[in-house]
Design an enzyme around this catalytic site. Structure first.
Site, PDB file in Angstrom:
ATOM      1  N   THR A  23       0.853  -1.189   0.000  1.00 16.72           N
ATOM      2  CA  THR A  23       0.000   0.000   0.000  1.00 16.72           C
ATOM      3  C   THR A  23       0.890   1.240   0.000  1.00 16.72           C
ATOM      4  O   THR A  23       2.081   1.154  -0.286  1.00 16.72           O
ATOM      5  CB  THR A  23      -0.990  -0.042   1.187  1.00 16.72           C
ATOM      6  N   ASN A  24       0.335   2.403   0.291  1.00 18.38           N
ATOM      7  CA  ASN A  24       1.132   3.630   0.372  1.00 18.38           C
ATOM      8  C   ASN A  24       0.538   4.534   1.449  1.00 18.38           C
ATOM      9  O   ASN A  24      -0.461   4.184   2.082  1.00 18.38           O
ATOM     10  CB  ASN A  24       1.174   4.315  -0.995  1.00 18.38           C
ATOM     11  N   ALA A  25       1.143   5.710   1.605  1.00 12.49           N
ATOM     12  CA  ALA A  25       0.828   6.557   2.768  1.00 12.49           C
ATOM     13  C   ALA A  25      -0.344   7.517   2.559  1.00 12.49           C
ATOM     14  O   ALA A  25      -0.529   8.445   3.337  1.00 12.49           O
ATOM     15  CB  ALA A  25       2.070   7.340   3.164  1.00 12.49           C
TER      16      ALA A  25
END
Ligand code: C5P
Length: 212
Positions: A23-25
């Site tokens: 995933t990412n932030a």
């Protein structure tokens, strides 16, 4: 007639096994700021949203999704029914080539992952455009943001690209440049709700021109 706005928001989550994912932030704050502002203007707003912990704005329809493929399907299913389509989601560029239904076992040796590219959601939605629609994307870049944004505008067939830097992800504010075929508009560093107003002003201006 009531304005219809469709927004993608948040990260996507790409599972590797039942407990692990890529995933990412992204927090989804920009997408929700846009949704709240569009709603305040009286629009019918739908947000196709990846996993976020922020509460959704009131009066907005949220379609929760997890993966990029789900976001792609739910967005394309609705994009032709919207006047303005905004891709604010931080879509994972890749997903694991395979999913293991059993938790992958720890091993002492190193492990390689094969990743396959995800579809470009806003690009595919723009390719299916009906006359009069306006498509907005974001370009998060570490350098030469405006130049890359201009390339994205053309490559993805968009009408407006919001160029911004990586500081945006962890922050409540954003320093953005609006890039359209008319040129550049540099905005001051400002809270996301304020920038949402500027983005919707510009998208509405482009929409009026399209439908005039
Ligand atoms: O190419 P890049 O990821 O920088 O493009 C950013 C823009 O494209 C954002 O508006 C993002 O929501 C959208 N995008 C998308 N599907 C992808 C990748 C990006 O809709 N797979």
């Amino acid at each position: 007639m009531t304005l219809r706005v469709l927004i993608t928001s948040g990260p996507t989550r790409e599972p590797l096994d039942p407990v692990r994912y890529l995933t990412n932030a992204s927090s989804g704050a920009m997408g929700f700021a846009l949704a709240a502002e569009a709603r305040r203007r009286g629009a019918k707003v739908t947000v196709v949203c990846g996993p976020v912990s922020l509460p959704a704005p009131k009066g907005v329809r949220v379609i929760p999704v997890v993966t990029a493929l789900q976001m792609h399907r739910e967005t394309l299913r609705r994009s032709r029914g919207a006047d303005i389509v905004i891709g604010a989601a931080a879509v994972s560029d890749w997903r694991p080539a395979g999913f293991s239904s059993k938790k992958l076992k720890r091993s002492p040796s190193s492990v390689s992952l094969t990743l396959v590219p995800n579809p470009d959601i806003i690009k595919d939605a723009a390719a299916r455009r009906v006359p009069g629609q306006v498509f907005v994307g974001f370009a998060l870049e570490t350098h030469r943001a405006a130049a890359y944004a201009r390339q994205k505008l053309v490559r993805k067939g968009l009408d407006l690209v919001v160029a911004n830097g990586p500081a945006t992800l962890a922050s409540g504010s954003i320093r953005a440049t609006l890039v359209s075929r008319d040129g550049l508009k540099r905005l001051a560093n400002a809270p996301k709700p304020r920038v949402a107003r500027a983005i919707l002003d510009e998208a509405s201006r482009l929409l009026e021109r399209r439908t005039a």
